[in-house]
Design a protein around this motif. Sequence first.
Motif, PDB file in Angstrom:
ATOM      1  N   GLY A  14     -25.118   8.501 -17.113  1.00 44.85           N
ATOM      2  CA  GLY A  14     -24.327   8.930 -15.946  1.00 44.85           C
ATOM      3  C   GLY A  14     -24.860  10.298 -15.382  1.00 44.85           C
ATOM      4  O   GLY A  14     -25.049  11.186 -15.925  1.00 44.85           O
ATOM      5  N   LEU A  15     -25.015  10.077 -14.164  1.00 42.68           N
ATOM      6  CA  LEU A  15     -25.679  11.237 -13.278  1.00 42.68           C
ATOM      7  C   LEU A  15     -24.420  11.989 -12.840  1.00 42.68           C
ATOM      8  O   LEU A  15     -23.611  11.600 -12.039  1.00 42.68           O
ATOM      9  CB  LEU A  15     -26.517  10.654 -12.306  1.00 42.68           C
ATOM     10  N   GLY A  16     -24.487  13.502 -13.223  1.00 49.41           N
ATOM     11  CA  GLY A  16     -23.328  14.119 -12.819  1.00 49.41           C
ATOM     12  C   GLY A  16     -23.416  14.807 -11.638  1.00 49.41           C
ATOM     13  O   GLY A  16     -22.585  15.104 -10.548  1.00 49.41           O
ATOM     14  N   CYS A  17     -24.926  15.243 -11.032  1.00 53.13           N
ATOM     15  CA  CYS A  17     -25.324  15.829 -10.161  1.00 53.13           C
ATOM     16  C   CYS A  17     -26.831  15.598  -9.780  1.00 53.13           C
ATOM     17  O   CYS A  17     -27.389  15.527 -10.798  1.00 53.13           O
ATOM     18  CB  CYS A  17     -24.917  17.605 -10.070  1.00 53.13           C
ATOM     19  N   ALA A  18     -27.532  15.924  -8.681  1.00 50.97           N
ATOM     20  CA  ALA A  18     -28.676  15.968  -8.477  1.00 50.97           C
ATOM     21  C   ALA A  18     -28.923  17.026  -7.275  1.00 50.97           C
ATOM     22  O   ALA A  18     -28.101  16.759  -6.344  1.00 50.97           O
ATOM     23  CB  ALA A  18     -29.223  14.542  -7.920  1.00 50.97           C
ATOM     24  N   SER A  19     -30.004  17.587  -7.308  1.00 48.26           N
ATOM     25  CA  SER A  19     -30.080  18.630  -6.294  1.00 48.26           C
ATOM     26  C   SER A  19     -31.699  18.866  -6.033  1.00 48.26           C
ATOM     27  O   SER A  19     -32.281  19.025  -7.102  1.00 48.26           O
ATOM     28  CB  SER A  19     -29.538  19.945  -6.263  1.00 48.26           C
ATOM     29  N   PHE A  20     -32.273  18.944  -4.745  1.00 48.89           N
ATOM     30  CA  PHE A  20     -33.542  19.544  -4.557  1.00 48.89           C
ATOM     31  C   PHE A  20     -33.673  20.980  -4.397  1.00 48.89           C
ATOM     32  O   PHE A  20     -32.718  21.482  -4.144  1.00 48.89           O
ATOM     33  CB  PHE A  20     -34.408  18.625  -3.311  1.00 48.89           C
ATOM     34  N   ASN A  21     -34.700  21.390  -4.971  1.00 53.76           N
ATOM     35  CA  ASN A  21     -34.844  23.153  -4.723  1.00 53.76           C
ATOM     36  C   ASN A  21     -35.105  23.018  -3.333  1.00 53.76           C
ATOM     37  O   ASN A  21     -35.176  22.095  -2.421  1.00 53.76           O
ATOM     38  CB  ASN A  21     -35.997  23.623  -5.621  1.00 53.76           C
ATOM     39  N   GLN A  22     -35.405  24.347  -2.954  1.00 53.45           N
ATOM     40  CA  GLN A  22     -35.358  24.921  -1.415  1.00 53.45           C
ATOM     41  C   GLN A  22     -36.587  24.026  -0.591  1.00 53.45           C
ATOM     42  O   GLN A  22     -36.429  24.038   0.632  1.00 53.45           O
ATOM     43  CB  GLN A  22     -35.318  26.215  -1.390  1.00 53.45           C
ATOM     44  N   ASP A  23     -37.643  23.946  -1.322  1.00 52.11           N
ATOM     45  CA  ASP A  23     -39.083  23.567  -0.591  1.00 52.11           C
ATOM     46  C   ASP A  23     -39.119  22.241  -1.033  1.00 52.11           C
ATOM     47  O   ASP A  23     -40.344  21.353  -0.923  1.00 52.11           O
ATOM     48  CB  ASP A  23     -39.997  24.388  -0.727  1.00 52.11           C
ATOM     49  N   SER A  24     -38.260  21.341  -1.642  1.00 50.70           N
ATOM     50  CA  SER A  24     -38.511  20.107  -2.184  1.00 50.70           C
ATOM     51  C   SER A  24     -39.519  19.756  -3.090  1.00 50.70           C
ATOM     52  O   SER A  24     -40.137  18.620  -3.067  1.00 50.70           O
ATOM     53  CB  SER A  24     -38.495  19.148  -0.961  1.00 50.70           C
TER      54      SER A  24
ATOM     55  N   TYR B 139     -22.341  19.796 -13.717  1.00 50.55           N
ATOM     56  CA  TYR B 139     -21.770  19.249 -12.220  1.00 50.55           C
ATOM     57  C   TYR B 139     -22.832  19.966 -11.199  1.00 50.55           C
ATOM     58  O   TYR B 139     -22.555  19.592 -10.040  1.00 50.55           O
ATOM     59  CB  TYR B 139     -20.561  18.998 -12.176  1.00 50.55           C
ATOM     60  N   ILE B 140     -23.451  21.374 -11.511  1.00 52.55           N
ATOM     61  CA  ILE B 140     -23.967  21.886 -10.678  1.00 52.55           C
ATOM     62  C   ILE B 140     -25.250  22.527 -11.384  1.00 52.55           C
ATOM     63  O   ILE B 140     -25.014  23.066 -12.412  1.00 52.55           O
ATOM     64  CB  ILE B 140     -23.293  23.113 -10.101  1.00 52.55           C
ATOM     65  N   VAL B 141     -26.473  22.272 -10.807  1.00 50.54           N
ATOM     66  CA  VAL B 141     -27.552  22.937 -11.372  1.00 50.54           C
ATOM     67  C   VAL B 141     -28.483  23.081 -10.212  1.00 50.54           C
ATOM     68  O   VAL B 141     -28.905  22.093  -9.425  1.00 50.54           O
ATOM     69  CB  VAL B 141     -28.416  22.153 -12.405  1.00 50.54           C
ATOM     70  N   GLU B 142     -28.898  24.082  -9.774  1.00 51.74           N
ATOM     71  CA  GLU B 142     -29.849  24.681  -8.864  1.00 51.74           C
ATOM     72  C   GLU B 142     -30.843  25.724  -9.284  1.00 51.74           C
ATOM     73  O   GLU B 142     -30.644  26.492 -10.053  1.00 51.74           O
ATOM     74  CB  GLU B 142     -28.875  25.487  -7.497  1.00 51.74           C
ATOM     75  N   ARG B 143     -32.072  25.081  -8.778  1.00 51.64           N
ATOM     76  CA  ARG B 143     -33.199  25.998  -9.270  1.00 51.64           C
ATOM     77  C   ARG B 143     -33.858  26.891  -7.939  1.00 51.64           C
ATOM     78  O   ARG B 143     -33.955  26.486  -6.905  1.00 51.64           O
ATOM     79  CB  ARG B 143     -34.536  24.993  -9.612  1.00 51.64           C
ATOM     80  N   LEU B 144     -34.085  27.976  -8.138  1.00 53.24           N
ATOM     81  CA  LEU B 144     -34.681  28.912  -7.097  1.00 53.24           C
ATOM     82  C   LEU B 144     -36.181  28.541  -6.915  1.00 53.24           C
ATOM     83  O   LEU B 144     -37.110  28.934  -7.720  1.00 53.24           O
ATOM     84  CB  LEU B 144     -34.421  30.452  -7.276  1.00 53.24           C
ATOM     85  N   PHE B 145     -36.587  27.996  -5.765  1.00 51.53           N
ATOM     86  CA  PHE B 145     -37.812  27.511  -5.392  1.00 51.53           C
ATOM     87  C   PHE B 145     -38.474  27.015  -6.647  1.00 51.53           C
ATOM     88  O   PHE B 145     -38.098  26.181  -7.425  1.00 51.53           O
ATOM     89  CB  PHE B 145     -38.627  28.902  -4.872  1.00 51.53           C
ATOM     90  N   SER B 146     -39.840  27.512  -6.903  1.00 48.62           N
ATOM     91  CA  SER B 146     -40.347  27.070  -8.246  1.00 48.62           C
ATOM     92  C   SER B 146     -40.552  28.306  -9.313  1.00 48.62           C
ATOM     93  O   SER B 146     -41.238  28.220 -10.120  1.00 48.62           O
ATOM     94  CB  SER B 146     -42.093  26.881  -7.811  1.00 48.62           C
ATOM     95  N   SER B 147     -39.360  29.013  -9.401  1.00 49.75           N
ATOM     96  CA  SER B 147     -39.224  30.049 -10.244  1.00 49.75           C
ATOM     97  C   SER B 147     -38.635  29.478 -11.575  1.00 49.75           C
ATOM     98  O   SER B 147     -38.282  28.342 -11.720  1.00 49.75           O
ATOM     99  CB  SER B 147     -38.437  31.269  -9.734  1.00 49.75           C
ATOM    100  N   SER B 148     -38.466  30.526 -12.388  1.00 46.96           N
ATOM    101  CA  SER B 148     -37.618  30.078 -13.857  1.00 46.96           C
ATOM    102  C   SER B 148     -36.133  30.472 -13.613  1.00 46.96           C
ATOM    103  O   SER B 148     -35.584  30.196 -14.785  1.00 46.96           O
ATOM    104  CB  SER B 148     -38.182  31.119 -15.131  1.00 46.96           C
ATOM    105  N   LEU B 149     -35.918  30.698 -12.452  1.00 45.07           N
ATOM    106  CA  LEU B 149     -34.286  30.977 -12.299  1.00 45.07           C
ATOM    107  C   LEU B 149     -33.539  29.767 -11.961  1.00 45.07           C
ATOM    108  O   LEU B 149     -33.862  29.008 -11.071  1.00 45.07           O
ATOM    109  CB  LEU B 149     -34.243  32.029 -11.147  1.00 45.07           C
ATOM    110  N   VAL B 150     -32.441  29.507 -12.925  1.00 41.75           N
ATOM    111  CA  VAL B 150     -31.707  28.062 -12.734  1.00 41.75           C
ATOM    112  C   VAL B 150     -30.240  28.576 -12.712  1.00 41.75           C
ATOM    113  O   VAL B 150     -29.963  29.373 -13.627  1.00 41.75           O
ATOM    114  CB  VAL B 150     -32.199  27.056 -13.340  1.00 41.75           C
ATOM    115  N   VAL B 151     -29.362  28.335 -11.850  1.00 41.44           N
ATOM    116  CA  VAL B 151     -27.978  28.392 -11.824  1.00 41.44           C
ATOM    117  C   VAL B 151     -27.295  26.995 -12.475  1.00 41.44           C
ATOM    118  O   VAL B 151     -27.304  26.074 -11.817  1.00 41.44           O
ATOM    119  CB  VAL B 151     -27.562  28.733 -10.431  1.00 41.44           C
TER     120      VAL B 151
END
Length: 446
Positions: free
Chosen positions: A19-29, A63-75
Amino acid sequence: METGEGAEGTGGSSGVGIGLGCASFNQDSTSLAVGTKLGYKLFSLTLVEKLDCIHESETADVYIVERLFSSSLVVVVSMAMPRRMNVYHFKKGTEICNYSYSNNILAVKLNRQRLVVCLEESIYIHNIKDMKLLKTLLNTPSNPSGLCALSINHSNSYLAYPGSATIGEIIVYDANNLTTVTMIPAHDSPLAALTFNALGTKLASASERGTVIRVFSIPEGLRLFEFRRGMKRYVNISSLSFSPDGQFLCASSNTETVHIFKVEQLGISGEDGAPTWTAYMGKMFSAASSYLPAQVSGMMSQDRAFATVHLLVSGQKNVCTLAIIQKLPRLLVASADGQFFIYNVDPQDGGECVLAHKHRLFGLDEDKEEGSECEGSEITVPAPACPSYAATVAMPTTGPVTATLTGYSEDGGAKKGEVIPEHEFAAGPVCLDDENEFPPVSILKR
């Protein structure tokens, strides 16, 4: 895309198996982040035939995961602690910092200057250099879905969020200068989707009716374009996204159709190209519309989709984006049942897009088993020349120091005992030129 009913829900996704809880593309896809009950994964989107998993975590019920561009920073935000935001350096496996809020976190947005956290009735703006809180927007209109958008252009770092819970008003806020820019009366019904183009000069919106999509100039708030998704039925638009060059806008919903609209400014003089039958008819309709009632005139002025995609499944919540992969324009769609589709887009003639490849976001790929296996999650990088982001911002080894501070009002002072989030981070300057990757915000001089 959140497939659950809320941060404290049971994850209500209708996915296969996990089951997929969330999906998000980073800022430049260039990257896709997905969260499930068993953890989250980060995928690199550089190839059509292969989906490379570059990181996998066992943090449960994300249920939330966001990556900053191509960096190692993930929320990351999980259902186990829906009021707590954790910021990680995923390559080093270290926590950079964490914040706890008064209510459930509904959305997190990032660019190279700001990190924005949206709660139902408040918004928190952080400086991404050191993760310190810069501003708290209190008593915002009820926003149970956490709808907001942040421009990825750090020079035009605009934030958009609903200005009303009953009609489609948009507040545009300057996240750099911490001032309100304008209010846009976009729709008659409440907002359902918002997105900026890459330059932060255009804002697209859709309402809960889902029939009309409008594009406004930023910061002026003038209506530039109006696109009609359909007339027969109301739909729930789940995502809007501009192409990297801002020439196209895609919209997905709970139906089987994804629409792509062409965002182009028509020539004023009509001398920009050879006259066509379409252009001639367009002028005729434009002239005739001035004699018709406003509702009919507005309907005639709306443009239809330039290209469409008919998904293999319908009724699944999904998120879409437009990207350039292997030098060609593609439409990317991640659905709540764990499928990921890549379509070819014809930028000249439009029409029905052709499915280039389909992947599974968890489990075995239906076409190739290695397509979604986590490869290359351990990445070798050169040693940083200065203290890394993780080393300078991560919690000290002597133990975390948790502070609760008085919150900020519009003038920066205390207001009615409101508190800013409890947070854990180390003091001192932060070098964000970590391993020569994003976010390149602060470079130390030698």
